[in-house]
Structure formats: structure tokens, C-alpha cells
Design a protein around this motif. Structure first.
Motif, PDB file in Angstrom:
ATOM      1  N   ASP A 151       0.828  -1.200   0.000  1.00 50.54           N
ATOM      2  CA  ASP A 151       0.000   0.000   0.000  1.00 50.54           C
ATOM      3  C   ASP A 151       0.869   1.259   0.000  1.00 50.54           C
ATOM      4  O   ASP A 151       0.692   2.163  -0.820  1.00 50.54           O
ATOM      5  CB  ASP A 151      -0.910  -0.028   1.235  1.00 50.54           C
ATOM      6  CG  ASP A 151      -2.086   0.924   1.099  1.00 50.54           C
ATOM      7  OD1 ASP A 151      -2.582   1.080  -0.027  1.00 50.54           O
ATOM      8  OD2 ASP A 151      -2.492   1.507   2.122  1.00 50.54           O
ATOM      9  N   ASP A 152       1.836   1.309   0.922  1.00 48.50           N
ATOM     10  CA  ASP A 152       2.725   2.475   1.012  1.00 48.50           C
ATOM     11  C   ASP A 152       3.466   2.699  -0.297  1.00 48.50           C
ATOM     12  O   ASP A 152       3.606   3.826  -0.756  1.00 48.50           O
ATOM     13  CB  ASP A 152       3.765   2.290   2.132  1.00 48.50           C
ATOM     14  CG  ASP A 152       3.150   2.455   3.512  1.00 48.50           C
ATOM     15  OD1 ASP A 152       1.983   2.890   3.585  1.00 48.50           O
ATOM     16  OD2 ASP A 152       3.828   2.134   4.509  1.00 48.50           O
ATOM     17  N   PHE A 153       3.963   1.615  -0.866  1.00 54.23           N
ATOM     18  CA  PHE A 153       4.784   1.789  -2.064  1.00 54.23           C
ATOM     19  C   PHE A 153       3.952   2.335  -3.224  1.00 54.23           C
ATOM     20  O   PHE A 153       4.370   3.260  -3.916  1.00 54.23           O
ATOM     21  CB  PHE A 153       5.479   0.480  -2.470  1.00 54.23           C
ATOM     22  CG  PHE A 153       6.600   0.739  -3.433  1.00 54.23           C
ATOM     23  CD1 PHE A 153       7.869   1.062  -2.972  1.00 54.23           C
ATOM     24  CD2 PHE A 153       6.382   0.722  -4.805  1.00 54.23           C
ATOM     25  CE1 PHE A 153       8.897   1.359  -3.863  1.00 54.23           C
ATOM     26  CE2 PHE A 153       7.400   1.019  -5.708  1.00 54.23           C
ATOM     27  CZ  PHE A 153       8.671   1.339  -5.224  1.00 54.23           C
ATOM     28  N   PHE A 154       2.793   1.767  -3.424  1.00 59.43           N
ATOM     29  CA  PHE A 154       1.941   2.245  -4.523  1.00 59.43           C
ATOM     30  C   PHE A 154       1.499   3.703  -4.300  1.00 59.43           C
ATOM     31  O   PHE A 154       1.426   4.491  -5.240  1.00 59.43           O
ATOM     32  CB  PHE A 154       0.719   1.343  -4.710  1.00 59.43           C
ATOM     33  CG  PHE A 154       0.992   0.107  -5.529  1.00 59.43           C
ATOM     34  CD1 PHE A 154       1.660   0.183  -6.745  1.00 59.43           C
ATOM     35  CD2 PHE A 154       0.555  -1.145  -5.097  1.00 59.43           C
ATOM     36  CE1 PHE A 154       1.901  -0.959  -7.518  1.00 59.43           C
ATOM     37  CE2 PHE A 154       0.792  -2.292  -5.866  1.00 59.43           C
ATOM     38  CZ  PHE A 154       1.462  -2.192  -7.078  1.00 59.43           C
ATOM     39  N   ILE A 155       1.211   4.053  -3.043  1.00 57.37           N
ATOM     40  CA  ILE A 155       0.788   5.433  -2.759  1.00 57.37           C
ATOM     41  C   ILE A 155       1.930   6.402  -3.054  1.00 57.37           C
ATOM     42  O   ILE A 155       1.726   7.482  -3.618  1.00 57.37           O
ATOM     43  CB  ILE A 155       0.305   5.559  -1.294  1.00 57.37           C
ATOM     44  CG1 ILE A 155      -1.065   4.877  -1.141  1.00 57.37           C
ATOM     45  CG2 ILE A 155       0.222   7.027  -0.867  1.00 57.37           C
ATOM     46  CD1 ILE A 155      -1.522   4.695   0.287  1.00 57.37           C
ATOM     47  N   ASN A 156       3.142   6.017  -2.671  1.00 61.36           N
ATOM     48  CA  ASN A 156       4.295   6.920  -2.834  1.00 61.36           C
ATOM     49  C   ASN A 156       4.913   6.892  -4.227  1.00 61.36           C
ATOM     50  O   ASN A 156       5.782   7.705  -4.532  1.00 61.36           O
ATOM     51  CB  ASN A 156       5.363   6.590  -1.790  1.00 61.36           C
ATOM     52  CG  ASN A 156       4.884   6.914  -0.380  1.00 61.36           C
ATOM     53  OD1 ASN A 156       4.253   7.947  -0.179  1.00 61.36           O
ATOM     54  ND2 ASN A 156       5.151   6.036   0.565  1.00 61.36           N
ATOM     55  N   ASN A 157       4.512   5.933  -5.053  1.00 62.32           N
ATOM     56  CA  ASN A 157       5.073   5.827  -6.406  1.00 62.32           C
ATOM     57  C   ASN A 157       3.930   5.678  -7.403  1.00 62.32           C
ATOM     58  O   ASN A 157       3.571   4.573  -7.801  1.00 62.32           O
ATOM     59  CB  ASN A 157       6.019   4.614  -6.496  1.00 62.32           C
ATOM     60  CG  ASN A 157       7.212   4.761  -5.561  1.00 62.32           C
ATOM     61  OD1 ASN A 157       8.222   5.337  -5.905  1.00 62.32           O
ATOM     62  ND2 ASN A 157       7.055   4.237  -4.354  1.00 62.32           N
ATOM     63  N   SER A 158       3.388   6.824  -7.799  1.00 64.94           N
ATOM     64  CA  SER A 158       2.139   6.798  -8.568  1.00 64.94           C
ATOM     65  C   SER A 158       2.304   6.207  -9.970  1.00 64.94           C
ATOM     66  O   SER A 158       1.324   5.823 -10.590  1.00 64.94           O
ATOM     67  CB  SER A 158       1.556   8.204  -8.663  1.00 64.94           C
ATOM     68  OG  SER A 158       2.505   9.055  -9.291  1.00 64.94           O
ATOM     69  N   GLN A 159       3.541   6.126 -10.487  1.00 57.63           N
ATOM     70  CA  GLN A 159       3.746   5.547 -11.818  1.00 57.63           C
ATOM     71  C   GLN A 159       4.065   4.049 -11.751  1.00 57.63           C
ATOM     72  O   GLN A 159       4.257   3.406 -12.775  1.00 57.63           O
ATOM     73  CB  GLN A 159       4.877   6.259 -12.569  1.00 57.63           C
ATOM     74  CG  GLN A 159       4.556   7.695 -12.972  1.00 57.63           C
ATOM     75  CD  GLN A 159       3.205   7.813 -13.634  1.00 57.63           C
ATOM     76  OE1 GLN A 159       2.266   8.355 -13.054  1.00 57.63           O
ATOM     77  NE2 GLN A 159       3.085   7.298 -14.850  1.00 57.63           N
ATOM     78  N   CYS A 160       4.151   3.518 -10.536  1.00 61.76           N
ATOM     79  CA  CYS A 160       4.488   2.096 -10.403  1.00 61.76           C
ATOM     80  C   CYS A 160       3.262   1.241 -10.728  1.00 61.76           C
ATOM     81  O   CYS A 160       2.218   1.362 -10.088  1.00 61.76           O
ATOM     82  CB  CYS A 160       4.979   1.789  -8.995  1.00 61.76           C
ATOM     83  SG  CYS A 160       5.289   0.028  -8.744  1.00 61.76           S
ATOM     84  N   ALA A 161       3.412   0.360 -11.729  1.00 65.27           N
ATOM     85  CA  ALA A 161       2.324  -0.527 -12.148  1.00 65.27           C
ATOM     86  C   ALA A 161       2.440  -1.890 -11.484  1.00 65.27           C
ATOM     87  O   ALA A 161       1.445  -2.529 -11.150  1.00 65.27           O
ATOM     88  CB  ALA A 161       2.351  -0.702 -13.661  1.00 65.27           C
TER      89      ALA A 161
END
Length: 303
Positions: free
Chosen positions: A105-115
Motif C-alpha cells: 500500500d505504502d509503495f503504490f501510494i508513494n510511487n504513482s507511476q508504479c504498475a
């Protein structure tokens, strides 16, 4: 109907004992009301479907009456889930990290271009004593099938995996498509996964030829789909020569058979490859080449 934020997606075929271990290891996730789990039983004949129905009421089980292959099954699962993030596991792989949902959750929130988050994967039956890893998250070219997480918005923005690949290559296909759409793939070592296979013994297994054939042909399919045209002959001939030099000329005739079959597959499927119409420009290709390679095998640092 409560839409869970996370889904765990597993495709399985005739590996009930492995699957039982996996489900046991992730039982705390299966009992989390924020996590849905969908399993695709790909034509198993070992009672997998009934076992899941009897023992796991919280799991949604779908079934292919006859085996349709790993990639077909993964497409079904990904197109079925309503979760925001989908964790894909092999039936013989499980998450070791204690708080995977927070990390994801944290990673996706902090990296909006990460698919896609690619997990750190240890391949082996027994975990090493030292699981520490000081490396930081990094953007990579692609990911490994047995342990990764999709941001579902990104999945929906690209074509399905090509199910005629059957096995191997689908992650690279998706990674090229994501790159074209300005999405990113990140290796996140905090998400640690154990893939309970003995890699060394695979060479001796009956399916060595099949695996090599599929791995070679999918690599070639991808060249013809995505690479700038003028680079294809050189790339193709180089991989062919390396297979001959490192395997066939050393007496590995199973490899020769795999190479010949893979060449036939390529000839038959060449029209499909050329029709994909997602070829990279030279500039895009160079940008991809600058990215770090997919991190497939994690080994502990010797203490």
C-alpha cells in the motif's frame, strides 16, 4: 458488497500438496477482511477443486474444466478481481514478510507511476538463516511470475497477457506494454517471497526440453513484437548461437530438440507477433536497455 483493497491470485494444476502449504503460510492474509483470494484450478485431476470448496469458504474458486495453461488462467484471474491491488503467487510460493499489505500500500501510494511491484524471491526448499537485505527499491525492466503485485488500474490499461505463449514471457510482454504507456515496474526487496522449488533438479526433469523450448520461443516472439526492426536479426542470431555453443556443442541434444521446436513455433506464430503493433522506437528501446535487469533470484549475503 465490500470491495476488498487486496486480492491474492493463484493459478494451480495438480499440485494440491504444494497449494496446501502455501495457503497455510498465508492463512492470516486469507482471514483478513481487506483481502480477497481467487484461485483458478486449471483442470486439476487431484481433487484440488473439491478440497478448496470443502476447506476454504472464504476463497473464490474458478475452474477450467480442461487445462488452458498458466497464462490463460492468470488473465482470467486478473480480469475477474475488483481489488485495487492484486498479489500474484505461484501455488508453490508464499509471502514471508510479516506486513506485506502495508508495504504494498505504502509503495503504490508513494510511487504513482508504479504498475507492478516485483518481490524479492528466494528459490529453494529451505529458507536461509539470514534474510536481511540492505538494497533499496529500484526500477527494473520486468518481473517474475511467481511473486508480484499489480496495480489493477495499470493492468486494465494494457492488453491481456498473450495466452498462446502458454508459459514464460508474459511478464516481459506486459512490461513492454507498460513502458509504452509510461508505467513503471519496481523491485521492492521489503516484499520477500519464498518459491519452494529446487532449481538445480529442474535440469534433470522430464520437462527440461519443454521449458527450454518455451523460454526460447517467448524471447524470440518478444523480439519480433517489440524490438526496432533493424536490431532483430542480430539479437535473434546471437541467442541462437549462444544456445548452440553453450549447450548443443557440449552434447546436450535435448537442447537441440528444444531449439528446433522453438524455431518451428516462431515460424508458425510470426504473423501474430508482427500484428501486435507495439514496436518500440529506437529511443524507447535505449531507455529500456538503461533500466536494471529483472531481479529473479535472490541469494543471502554470506556472513
Amino acid at each position: 458488497m465490500h470491495h476488498q483493497q487486496f486480492a491474492i491470485l493463484i493459478t494451480t494444476r495438480n499440485r494440491l500438496e504444494d497449494l496446501k502449504i502455501t495457503l497455510g503460510e498465508i492463512s492470516y492474509l486469507l482471514n483478513n477482511e481487506n483481502v480477497a483470494c481467487i484461485i483458478c484450478d486449471d483442470g486439476s485431476t487431484d481433487g484440488t477443486f473439491q478440497y478448496l470448496k470443502d476447506n476454504y469458504k472464504q476463497i473464490q474458486v474458478i475452474q477450467n474444466k480442461t487445462s488452458k495453461g498458466l497464462i490463460f488462467s492468470r488473465n482470467r484471474l486478473l480480469n475477474l478481481t475488483t481489488a485495487a491491488y492484486a498479489i500474484t503467487l505461484d501455488d508453490d510460493a508464499h509471502i514471508v514478510t510479516n506486513n506485506p499489505l502495508e508495504i504494498i500500500d505504502d509503495f503504490f501510494i508513494n510511487n504513482s507511476q508504479c504498475a507492478v511491484i516485483a518481490g524479492r524471491i528466494f528459490w529453494g526448499k529451505d529458507l536461509p538463516c539470514n534474510l536481511a537485505d540492505a538494497s533499496s527499491s529500484t526500477r527494473v525492466k520486468s518481473f517474475v511470475g511467481c511473486g508480484h503485485v499489480w496495480r489493477m488500474d495499470a493492468w486494465r490499461s494494457i492488453p491481456n497477457y498473450p495466452d498462446w505463449f502458454v508459459f514464460y514471457g508474459e511478464e516481459e510482454f506486459a512490461s513492454f506494454q507498460l513502458f509504452k504507456n509510461e508505467w513503471e515496474v519496481w523491485y521492492v526487496p521489503a516484499l520477500f517471497i519464498q518459491h519452494r522449488v529446487d532449481v538445480k533438479s529442474r535440469k534433470k526433469k522430464k520437462d527440461y526440453t519443454t521449458r527450454l523450448r518455451r523460454s526460447l520461443r517467448s524471447g524470440w516472439y518478444l523480439y519480433f513484437m517489440f524490438y526496432p526492426l533493424h536490431l532483430i536479426p542480430k539479437k535473434f542470431l546471437y541467442t541462437l548461437w549462444m544456445q548452440l555453443r553453450l549447450k548443443v556443442f557440449k552434447g546436450d541434444f535435448k537442447a537441440l530438440k528444444a531449439i528446433i521446436l522453438a524455431l518451428f513455433d516462431l515460424i508458425i506464430n510470426l504473423p501474430k507477433c508482427i500484428n501486435i503493433n507495439s514496436r518500440l522506437s529506437l529511443n524507447e528501446y535505449q531507455k529500456i536497455e538503461e533500466l536494471k535487469n529483472s531481479k529473479i533470484y535472490w541469494k543471502p549475503k554470506e556472513v
